[in-house]
Structures are given as C-alpha cells and as structure tokens.
Write a protein that holds these residues in place. Structure first.
Motif, short mmCIF file in Angstrom:
data_model
loop_
_atom_site.label_atom_id
_atom_site.label_comp_id
_atom_site.label_asym_id
_atom_site.label_seq_id
_atom_site.Cartn_x
_atom_site.Cartn_y
_atom_site.Cartn_z
N UNK A 30 -13.67 -12.84 -2.09
CA UNK A 30 -13.93 -12.04 -0.89
C UNK A 30 -13.34 -10.63 -0.91
N UNK A 31 -12.67 -10.27 -2.00
CA UNK A 31 -12.12 -8.92 -2.14
C UNK A 31 -12.70 -8.30 -3.41
N UNK A 32 -13.29 -7.11 -3.28
CA UNK A 32 -13.89 -6.51 -4.47
C UNK A 32 -12.87 -5.74 -5.30
N UNK A 33 -13.32 -5.10 -6.36
CA UNK A 33 -12.42 -4.46 -7.32
C UNK A 33 -11.69 -3.25 -6.76
N UNK A 37 -12.50 -5.80 1.65
CA UNK A 37 -12.53 -7.22 2.03
C UNK A 37 -13.77 -7.53 2.86
N UNK A 38 -14.46 -8.60 2.49
CA UNK A 38 -15.61 -9.08 3.27
C UNK A 38 -15.08 -10.11 4.27
N UNK A 39 -14.57 -9.61 5.40
CA UNK A 39 -13.95 -10.50 6.39
C UNK A 39 -14.97 -11.45 7.01
N UNK A 40 -16.20 -10.98 7.18
CA UNK A 40 -17.22 -11.83 7.80
C UNK A 40 -17.48 -13.06 6.95
N UNK A 144 -4.01 -3.92 5.43
CA UNK A 144 -5.42 -4.06 5.81
C UNK A 144 -6.03 -2.77 6.34
N UNK A 145 -5.62 -1.64 5.74
CA UNK A 145 -6.10 -0.34 6.21
C UNK A 145 -6.56 0.53 5.05
N UNK A 233 -9.84 -2.20 6.18
CA UNK A 233 -10.28 -2.18 4.78
C UNK A 233 -11.40 -3.20 4.53
N UNK A 234 -12.38 -3.17 5.39
CA UNK A 234 -13.52 -4.08 5.28
C UNK A 234 -14.56 -3.72 6.31
#
Length: 235
Positions: A30-33, A37-40, A144-145, A233-234
C-alpha cells in the motif's frame, strides 16, 4: 526448565517475526516507491493492521534487546499507529485536522504497547530521541505529510534498521522537493531546524548534510529552511 525457556523464546521469536512480516507486507502493498500511501485501499486490509497492533499491545521491549532491535520495534509502532489514526479519521486532507478533546494527533493517548498507552509524541521524544543518539530516527518515524521524509514500504527489523535508515536519509536529503542543495546555498526541511540539536551533536549541520548529499556543500554556505507541507501523504 531450560527447555521450557528455550521453547518460550522460540515461540516469541516466531510470533514477532510473523507479525513484523504482516506489517511489512501491508507497507509493501500500500506504499509506493516514493512513500505515497493508498489509504483507501489500506482501509480494506485494516484487519491485518489491527492484528499487528494487537501484537504490539502484548509485547514489552526487553532490556537485553540490541539498540537496533529496540529502535526498529518503536519506529514500527510509531508508524503503525500513525497509519491507524489516519484510517480512523479518513478521509482527511492533513493529519493536522485530527483533534480529540483539544489534543492533536501526536498528543492523543491511543498507542498501546506492552499493555501501556502512549502518545505518538511520547514514543518519538521520550523513548526514541531520549534514549538513542541517532538522528536517523527522523527518517524512520513518519508524520504522514508531504514534507515528511518518505515512508518506507517496508517494516524495520534488527537486521535492516541501519541500512534502511541510511538509505532513507540519503533519499531525503537529496530529494529536491524536501531539500534544495547547492554548493553555496542550502534550503533545508524544517526538520533540520526543529531538531537541529539531534543533527549537530558531533559536527555542524552542513557536515551532517555532506555525509549524505550528492552535492558537496561549502562550510560557509547560506542555510535557510523551507515551509513545511502538512498535506496528507496519500489520496
């Protein structure tokens, strides 16, 4: 008696490894490089996150743990609970929007570790920063920012803590969206202003930057600090 102790130790090791692997898989999926973050999508797998949080609540760090193991454990705990509080309040535009009884996200007592309840600030400042002279903690824990050093898409372990935090620090310092570095002028993340003492215990701030920067900075270079982006950050 010795066999029972060894069995209990082995059981704990297997459980610890398994739960850290669960958190590692969640981050990898769920976290890319770049730390986005893809929270959904992560919300749909929140039961796995809760399983890891349950492990944290049942686990008390031991005095005989190595520094790397202890730091990895607490940094993972900080990041897992930060993700949890984001998901509990999702959708939102910034972690700054989270408030409970007049307290912000970092001062809400909700992170349960070893049967005790902590705030994110306590974990970062009273456990990690207070007990370890390690400025790389600042690229381990994640706020998370947008301006925060990117969240790694992996869980920290005793074996990888040093190499992973070294890589994250190098990425952070050389990321032009977070730090703008030239030979005679550096515009740095506010993190280097807020926690300057952590980065200058052994040398100057520029000396620290030069340990990781692809561009060699002159010792007399002008230093200023960039505005901090608190957007999530998503999505």
């Amino acid at each position: 008696m010795r066999k029972i102790f060894l069995l209990l130790s082995l059981t704990f090791f297997i459980n610890s490894f398994g739960q850290t692997s669960v958190f590692n898989t969640l981050l990898k999926e769920h976290v890319n490089s770049t730390g986005f973050v893809d929270y959904k999508k992560l919300q749909k797998n929140e039961v796995k996150l809760d399983s890891y949080l349950s492990y944290l609540n049942k686990t008390t760090p031991q005095r005989n743990w190595s520094a790397a193991k202890t730091k990895a454990f607490w940094v993972n705990a900080y990041n897992a609970y930060t993700i949890k509080i984001i998901l509990d309040n999702y959708p939102l535009k910034s972690i700054l929007n989270i408030k409970k009884e007049g307290k912000d996200a970092w001062n809400i007592p909700f992170a349960k570790v070893g049967g005790k309840t902590y705030t994110l600030n306590h974990i970062e400042h009273q456990i990690l920063r207070k007990n370890f002279n390690d400025p790389k903690i600042h690229v381990g824990v994640n706020c998370a920012s947008g301006s925060c050093p990117q969240l790694g898409n992996f869980a920290f372990t005793e074996a990888n803590y040093e190499s992973k935090t070294n890589n994250l620090m190098k990425k952070f310092i050389n990321d032009s969206s977070r730090n703008k570095i030239s030979e005679n002028d550096v515009q740095l993340s506010k993190i280097f202003e807020w926690f300057k003492g952590d980065f200058t215990k052994k040398s100057s701030l520029i000396d620290f930057i030069n340990k990781y920067s692809n561009t060699k900075v002159d010792a007399k270079a002008n230093v200023s600090f960039l505005k901090y982006d608190w957007s999530l950050n998503g999505k």
